[in-house]
Design an enzyme around this catalytic site. Structure first.
Site, PDB file in Angstrom:
ATOM      1  N   GLN A 293     -41.088  47.835  31.749  1.00  0.00           N
ATOM      2  CA  GLN A 293     -40.033  47.516  33.015  1.00  0.00           C
ATOM      3  C   GLN A 293     -41.062  47.915  34.279  1.00  0.00           C
ATOM      4  O   GLN A 293     -40.879  47.535  35.215  1.00  0.00           O
ATOM      5  CB  GLN A 293     -39.224  48.802  32.821  1.00  0.00           C
ATOM      6  CG  GLN A 293     -38.159  48.384  33.707  1.00  0.00           C
ATOM      7  CD  GLN A 293     -37.098  47.387  33.264  1.00  0.00           C
ATOM      8  OE1 GLN A 293     -36.867  47.791  31.929  1.00  0.00           O
ATOM      9  NE2 GLN A 293     -36.482  46.603  33.975  1.00  0.00           N
TER      10      GLN A 293
ATOM     11  N   THR B  53     -29.968  37.750  33.572  1.00  0.00           N
ATOM     12  CA  THR B  53     -31.121  37.758  32.679  1.00  0.00           C
ATOM     13  C   THR B  53     -31.112  36.463  32.111  1.00  0.00           C
ATOM     14  O   THR B  53     -32.081  35.767  31.989  1.00  0.00           O
ATOM     15  CB  THR B  53     -30.998  38.835  31.644  1.00  0.00           C
ATOM     16  OG1 THR B  53     -30.668  40.141  32.427  1.00  0.00           O
ATOM     17  CG2 THR B  53     -32.346  39.003  31.106  1.00  0.00           C
TER      18      THR B  53
ATOM     19  N   SER C  99     -30.064  43.480  39.690  1.00  0.00           N
ATOM     20  CA  SER C  99     -29.791  44.938  39.807  1.00  0.00           C
ATOM     21  C   SER C  99     -30.235  45.667  41.073  1.00  0.00           C
ATOM     22  O   SER C  99     -29.403  46.080  41.778  1.00  0.00           O
ATOM     23  CB  SER C  99     -30.470  45.794  38.752  1.00  0.00           C
ATOM     24  OG  SER C  99     -29.623  45.687  37.560  1.00  0.00           O
TER      25      SER C  99
ATOM     26  N   LYS D  78     -36.550  53.819  31.483  1.00  0.00           N
ATOM     27  CA  LYS D  78     -35.582  53.327  30.613  1.00  0.00           C
ATOM     28  C   LYS D  78     -34.942  54.426  29.737  1.00  0.00           C
ATOM     29  O   LYS D  78     -35.481  55.603  30.084  1.00  0.00           O
ATOM     30  CB  LYS D  78     -36.455  52.595  29.593  1.00  0.00           C
ATOM     31  CG  LYS D  78     -35.628  51.540  28.912  1.00  0.00           C
ATOM     32  CD  LYS D  78     -35.300  50.409  29.467  1.00  0.00           C
ATOM     33  CE  LYS D  78     -34.408  49.338  28.666  1.00  0.00           C
ATOM     34  NZ  LYS D  78     -34.237  47.987  29.104  1.00  0.00           N
TER      35      LYS D  78
ATOM     36  N   ASN E 171     -25.228  39.646  25.677  1.00  0.00           N
ATOM     37  CA  ASN E 171     -25.174  39.426  27.068  1.00  0.00           C
ATOM     38  C   ASN E 171     -26.167  38.383  27.330  1.00  0.00           C
ATOM     39  O   ASN E 171     -25.996  37.211  28.144  1.00  0.00           O
ATOM     40  CB  ASN E 171     -25.293  40.661  27.806  1.00  0.00           C
ATOM     41  CG  ASN E 171     -25.653  40.310  29.236  1.00  0.00           C
ATOM     42  OD1 ASN E 171     -26.689  40.171  30.081  1.00  0.00           O
ATOM     43  ND2 ASN E 171     -24.655  40.044  30.261  1.00  0.00           N
TER      44      ASN E 171
ATOM     45  N   LYS F 287     -36.258  52.589  37.771  1.00  0.00           N
ATOM     46  CA  LYS F 287     -34.971  51.427  37.410  1.00  0.00           C
ATOM     47  C   LYS F 287     -35.361  50.797  36.062  1.00  0.00           C
ATOM     48  O   LYS F 287     -36.504  50.792  35.826  1.00  0.00           O
ATOM     49  CB  LYS F 287     -35.184  50.263  38.617  1.00  0.00           C
ATOM     50  CG  LYS F 287     -34.142  49.197  38.442  1.00  0.00           C
ATOM     51  CD  LYS F 287     -32.818  49.824  38.999  1.00  0.00           C
ATOM     52  CE  LYS F 287     -31.475  49.153  38.678  1.00  0.00           C
ATOM     53  NZ  LYS F 287     -30.883  49.724  37.663  1.00  0.00           N
TER      54      LYS F 287
ATOM     55  N   GLY G 196     -27.441  48.227  32.351  1.00  0.00           N
ATOM     56  CA  GLY G 196     -27.165  48.252  30.871  1.00  0.00           C
ATOM     57  C   GLY G 196     -28.604  47.609  29.988  1.00  0.00           C
ATOM     58  O   GLY G 196     -29.397  47.378  30.595  1.00  0.00           O
ATOM     59  N   ASP G 197     -28.416  47.486  28.750  1.00  0.00           N
ATOM     60  CA  ASP G 197     -29.305  46.893  27.768  1.00  0.00           C
ATOM     61  C   ASP G 197     -28.455  46.697  26.597  1.00  0.00           C
ATOM     62  O   ASP G 197     -27.237  46.729  26.591  1.00  0.00           O
ATOM     63  CB  ASP G 197     -30.384  47.807  27.737  1.00  0.00           C
ATOM     64  CG  ASP G 197     -31.738  47.348  27.063  1.00  0.00           C
ATOM     65  OD1 ASP G 197     -32.470  46.353  27.626  1.00  0.00           O
ATOM     66  OD2 ASP G 197     -32.061  47.038  25.786  1.00  0.00           O
TER      67      ASP G 197
ATOM     68  N   LYS H 225     -42.601  44.612  35.098  1.00  0.00           N
ATOM     69  CA  LYS H 225     -41.725  43.541  35.331  1.00  0.00           C
ATOM     70  C   LYS H 225     -40.936  43.638  36.605  1.00  0.00           C
ATOM     71  O   LYS H 225     -40.772  42.799  37.545  1.00  0.00           O
ATOM     72  CB  LYS H 225     -40.423  43.896  34.362  1.00  0.00           C
ATOM     73  CG  LYS H 225     -39.307  42.801  34.231  1.00  0.00           C
ATOM     74  CD  LYS H 225     -38.014  43.380  33.431  1.00  0.00           C
ATOM     75  CE  LYS H 225     -38.537  43.626  32.121  1.00  0.00           C
ATOM     76  NZ  LYS H 225     -37.143  43.707  31.299  1.00  0.00           N
TER      77      LYS H 225
HETATM   78  P1  NDP Z   1     -26.534  42.914  23.596  1.00  0.00           P
HETATM   79  O1  NDP Z   1     -26.035  44.259  22.992  1.00  0.00           O
HETATM   80  O2  NDP Z   1     -25.419  42.516  24.433  1.00  0.00           O
HETATM   81  O3  NDP Z   1     -26.803  41.937  22.637  1.00  0.00           O
HETATM   82  C1  NDP Z   1     -27.970  42.170  21.728  1.00  0.00           C
HETATM   83  C2  NDP Z   1     -27.929  41.174  20.650  1.00  0.00           C
HETATM   84  O4  NDP Z   1     -29.054  40.877  19.964  1.00  0.00           O
HETATM   85  C3  NDP Z   1     -26.537  40.934  19.899  1.00  0.00           C
HETATM   86  O5  NDP Z   1     -26.341  40.015  19.376  1.00  0.00           O
HETATM   87  C4  NDP Z   1     -27.269  41.908  18.851  1.00  0.00           C
HETATM   88  O6  NDP Z   1     -26.442  41.492  17.297  1.00  0.00           O
HETATM   89  C5  NDP Z   1     -28.463  41.328  18.581  1.00  0.00           C
HETATM   90  N1  NDP Z   1     -29.345  42.338  17.988  1.00  0.00           N
HETATM   91  C6  NDP Z   1     -29.864  43.578  18.747  1.00  0.00           C
HETATM   92  N2  NDP Z   1     -30.913  44.351  17.948  1.00  0.00           N
HETATM   93  C7  NDP Z   1     -30.772  43.610  16.797  1.00  0.00           C
HETATM   94  C8  NDP Z   1     -31.647  43.599  15.745  1.00  0.00           C
HETATM   95  N3  NDP Z   1     -32.259  44.949  15.489  1.00  0.00           N
HETATM   96  N4  NDP Z   1     -31.781  42.809  14.786  1.00  0.00           N
HETATM   97  C9  NDP Z   1     -30.784  41.628  14.916  1.00  0.00           C
HETATM   98  N5  NDP Z   1     -30.374  41.353  16.008  1.00  0.00           N
HETATM   99  C10 NDP Z   1     -30.109  42.455  16.769  1.00  0.00           C
HETATM  100  O7  NDP Z   1     -27.745  43.145  24.457  1.00  0.00           O
HETATM  101  P2  NDP Z   1     -28.499  42.467  25.622  1.00  0.00           P
HETATM  102  O8  NDP Z   1     -28.100  40.892  25.332  1.00  0.00           O
HETATM  103  O9  NDP Z   1     -28.241  42.938  26.796  1.00  0.00           O
HETATM  104  O10 NDP Z   1     -29.913  42.471  25.312  1.00  0.00           O
HETATM  105  C11 NDP Z   1     -30.965  41.628  24.335  1.00  0.00           C
HETATM  106  C12 NDP Z   1     -32.044  41.825  24.832  1.00  0.00           C
HETATM  107  O11 NDP Z   1     -32.419  41.261  26.197  1.00  0.00           O
HETATM  108  C13 NDP Z   1     -33.000  43.140  24.470  1.00  0.00           C
HETATM  109  O12 NDP Z   1     -34.218  43.002  24.097  1.00  0.00           O
HETATM  110  C14 NDP Z   1     -33.071  43.758  25.829  1.00  0.00           C
HETATM  111  O13 NDP Z   1     -33.721  44.537  26.083  1.00  0.00           O
HETATM  112  C15 NDP Z   1     -33.137  42.528  26.720  1.00  0.00           C
HETATM  113  N6  NDP Z   1     -33.010  42.391  28.267  1.00  0.00           N
HETATM  114  C16 NDP Z   1     -31.515  42.808  28.575  1.00  0.00           C
HETATM  115  C17 NDP Z   1     -31.249  42.816  29.952  1.00  0.00           C
HETATM  116  C18 NDP Z   1     -29.744  42.787  30.362  1.00  0.00           C
HETATM  117  O14 NDP Z   1     -29.685  42.773  31.755  1.00  0.00           O
HETATM  118  N7  NDP Z   1     -28.902  43.228  29.569  1.00  0.00           N
HETATM  119  C19 NDP Z   1     -32.285  42.366  30.928  1.00  0.00           C
HETATM  120  C20 NDP Z   1     -33.522  41.940  30.380  1.00  0.00           C
HETATM  121  C21 NDP Z   1     -33.855  42.053  28.822  1.00  0.00           C
HETATM  122  P3  NDP Z   1     -25.524  42.674  16.717  1.00  0.00           P
HETATM  123  O15 NDP Z   1     -24.433  42.894  17.731  1.00  0.00           O
HETATM  124  O16 NDP Z   1     -25.290  42.236  15.485  1.00  0.00           O
HETATM  125  O17 NDP Z   1     -26.378  44.042  16.782  1.00  0.00           O
HETATM  126  O1  2IT Z   2     -34.746  45.378  30.355  1.00  0.00           O
HETATM  127  C1  2IT Z   2     -34.332  45.044  31.474  1.00  0.00           C
HETATM  128  O2  2IT Z   2     -34.753  44.667  32.356  1.00  0.00           O
HETATM  129  C2  2IT Z   2     -32.750  45.609  31.472  1.00  0.00           C
HETATM  130  N1  2IT Z   2     -32.230  45.916  30.726  1.00  0.00           N
HETATM  131  C3  2IT Z   2     -32.074  45.665  32.880  1.00  0.00           C
HETATM  132  C4  2IT Z   2     -32.683  46.703  33.939  1.00  0.00           C
HETATM  133  C5  2IT Z   2     -31.829  46.910  35.009  1.00  0.00           C
HETATM  134  O3  2IT Z   2     -32.076  48.174  35.505  1.00  0.00           O
HETATM  135  O4  2IT Z   2     -30.918  46.051  35.389  1.00  0.00           O
END
Ligand code: NDP
Ligand code: 2IT
Length: 450
Positions: A110, A208, A382, A125, A239, A89, A164-165, A113
């Site tokens: 992961q 998240t 999830s 992943k 997100n 997952k 997603g991520d 976690k």
């Molecule tokens: P999104 O794609 O929705 O948003 C990512 C954000 O981070 C955007 O604002 C993006 O800016 C910025 N960003 C990404 N890469 C960079 C970079 N290299 N330098 C500067 N800014 C950056 O992703 P999420 O919000 O889903 O994910 C954010 C973090 O949370 C990640 O580390 C992800 O692994 C983690 N995460 C996500 C989960 C989920 O359920 N979605 C669960 C647990 C952890 P820009 O658009 O300009 O690139």
């Molecule tokens: O980093 C993470 O935990 C995620 N991007 C969510 C993974 C999931 O299966 O919901």
């Protein structure tokens, strides 16, 4: 120490050029020292050696046709890291920086976690070095379909369940699910983060960010403090950042920043959530447009960032929520945060703080919720989506949110009790790593040499 050094040196030979993966492994091994030293069974069963080697790594070509009729090629990945506790997952990341080392670090994190959630999910992943920025809807769809034309044979509701991520949200999950259904004929819970119209769970989108704020709340409350009234720095504008900001407001805190890869917004009066959602969820534009609607806010472009870090962490606040990406918070940033009166950090992103930054937080004894504990609310919800799909049920927003709170509370308790057991009560890095590790390691031993 020699053991950690030897393990990393060996990894550098067998899995070259995977810096983020070595970083994640080193942090976990560092925490595990007290348990590895006292428990021979983990050595006898070569648990570490097995855990750092993924059960399976899938890499594939993703060809697709752009709007000009030109064929483009990307590299796709799915790393099925550990299935001791359940089906693999974990999310899929679409970002130009994606490579095997990044997907491996994310998959490795992961495992622990998912174990911490207490739910039956293993660790995996995936993703691609595809850049969704500036792509048309048709290009996104064709890319997602091509990605699934290969991946579909490796996933399934009881084998491997992606979500997603970065760069992957409900739209991409929709296109991938559609193609999976066409190829297999199965309408099943093979993805999470699905649209609410066809199998998604309420609260998954918010989970998240909400979970990361609940975690901060539990850290503060354990020391008799409260979240309400605290000024908070948030990085990212995707997100996780958006729903961190939403929950901070709901609990009476004041989020004053957000950022994307072009720069940082500092809005002392509080980030306007409606504007942020409009810019990022609807119009999908750069963050500098925020100041058009709010001239009292300040935009700091990346060109003006300090050479040794990230402008967002140089702003004054009491709490910090890194919600963008790995290594976005340096040692110098951590020192600036502490010097400016920051008393707590809760990580929405995966491994956002460098190892040296983590040391600064631990030495300063501020509240520090590492990503694998603080951002586990996403994957936990999830699993709640999987449970609803498998039982053909649909739970209310309140029901799912309540379960999320309980899960986050239990993760906090488990990490802090384990930290206390090993004599470092404030060290949730140690607590989370050992608590997660024990569950996975003991399951692996019971399942034999596989
Ligand atoms: P999104 O794609 O929705 O948003 C990512 C954000 O981070 C955007 O604002 C993006 O800016 C910025 N960003 C990404 N890469 C960079 C970079 N290299 N330098 C500067 N800014 C950056 O992703 P999420 O919000 O889903 O994910 C954010 C973090 O949370 C990640 O580390 C992800 O692994 C983690 N995460 C996500 C989960 C989920 O359920 N979605 C669960 C647990 C952890 P820009 O658009 O300009 O690139
Ligand atoms: O980093 C993470 O935990 C995620 N991007 C969510 C993974 C999931 O299966 O919901």
């Amino acid at each position: 120490m020699t053991y950690i050094h030897d393990t990393i040196t060996k990894l550098q030979k067998t899995s070259p050029a995977q810096a983020e993966f070595y970083q994640a492994v080193e942090e976990v091994l560092d925490s595990l020292q007290p348990i590895l030293e006292t428990s021979e069974k983990y050595q006898l069963h070569s648990i570490i050696e097995r855990m750092i080697e993924p059960e399976r790594q899938i890499m594939f070509r993703v060809p697709w046709v752009d709007d000009q009729g030109k064929v483009q090629v990307n590299k796709g990945y799915r790393i099925e890291f550990n299935s001791a506790l359940g089906p693999y997952k974990g999310g899929l990341r679409f970002h130009p920086s994606v490579n095997a080392g990044i997907i491996k670090f994310l998959g490795f994190e992961q495992i622990f976690k998912n174990a911490l959630t207490g739910l039956p999910i293993g660790g995996g992943k995936g993703g691609a070095n595809f850049d969704p920025k500036g792509k048309s809807d048709g290009e996104i769809m064709r890319f997602c379909q091509s990605f699934i034309n290969e991946l579909y044979r490796h996933i399934g509701p009881t084998t491997d369940v992606p979500a997603g991520d970065i760069g992957v949200g409900a739209r991409e999950i929709g296109y991938m699910f559609g193609q999976y259904k066409r190829l297999t004929g199965n309408y099943d819970g093979v993805f999470t983060g699905k649209s609410l119209l066809w199998g998604g769970s309420l609260v998954r989108k918010e989970a998240t960010g909400y979970g990361c704020v609940y975690f901060a709340q539990y850290m503060l409350e354990a020391k008799g403090d409260i979240l309400a009234g605290k000024r908070c720095l948030v990085s990212g504008a995707g997100n996780v950042a958006i729903y961190t900001i939403e929950k901070l407001y709901q609990l009476g805190a004041i989020p004053v920043s957000c950022s994307d890869s072009s720069g940082t917004i500092y809005h002392e009066a509080g980030v306007n959530l409606d504007t942020l959602k409009e810019l990022k969820e609807v119009r999908k534009v750069r963050l500098n447009e925020y100041v058009t609607a709010h001239p009292d806010a300040k935009f700091i472009p990346v060109a003006d960032y300090p050479a040794d870090g990230n402008a967002v962490w140089r702003l004054p606040a009491e709490l910090a929520f890194p919600c963008a990406t790995q290594n976005e918070l340096s040692e110098a940033d951590a020192k600036a945060l502490v010097a400016n009166g920051c008393i707590g950090v809760s990580e929405g992103a995966n491994m956002p703080s460098t190892q040296d930054a983590v040391e600064v937080f631990l030495d300063a004894k501020i509240h520090y919720g590492p990503g694998k504990a603080a951002n586990a609310g996403g994957v936990a919800t999830s699993q709640l989506e999987m449970a609803q799909n498998a039982s053909m049920q649909r739970w209310s927003f309140e029901e799912v949110d309540e379960k999320l709170k309980v899960i986050m509370k239990n993760i906090f308790i488990s990490a802090s009790e384990t930290a206390a057991e090993f004599g470092e009560p404030h060290n949730l890095v140690l607590g989370a790593n050992i608590a997660g590790f024990r569950k996975v390691a003991d399951a692996m031993i019971e399942q034999g040499v596989v």
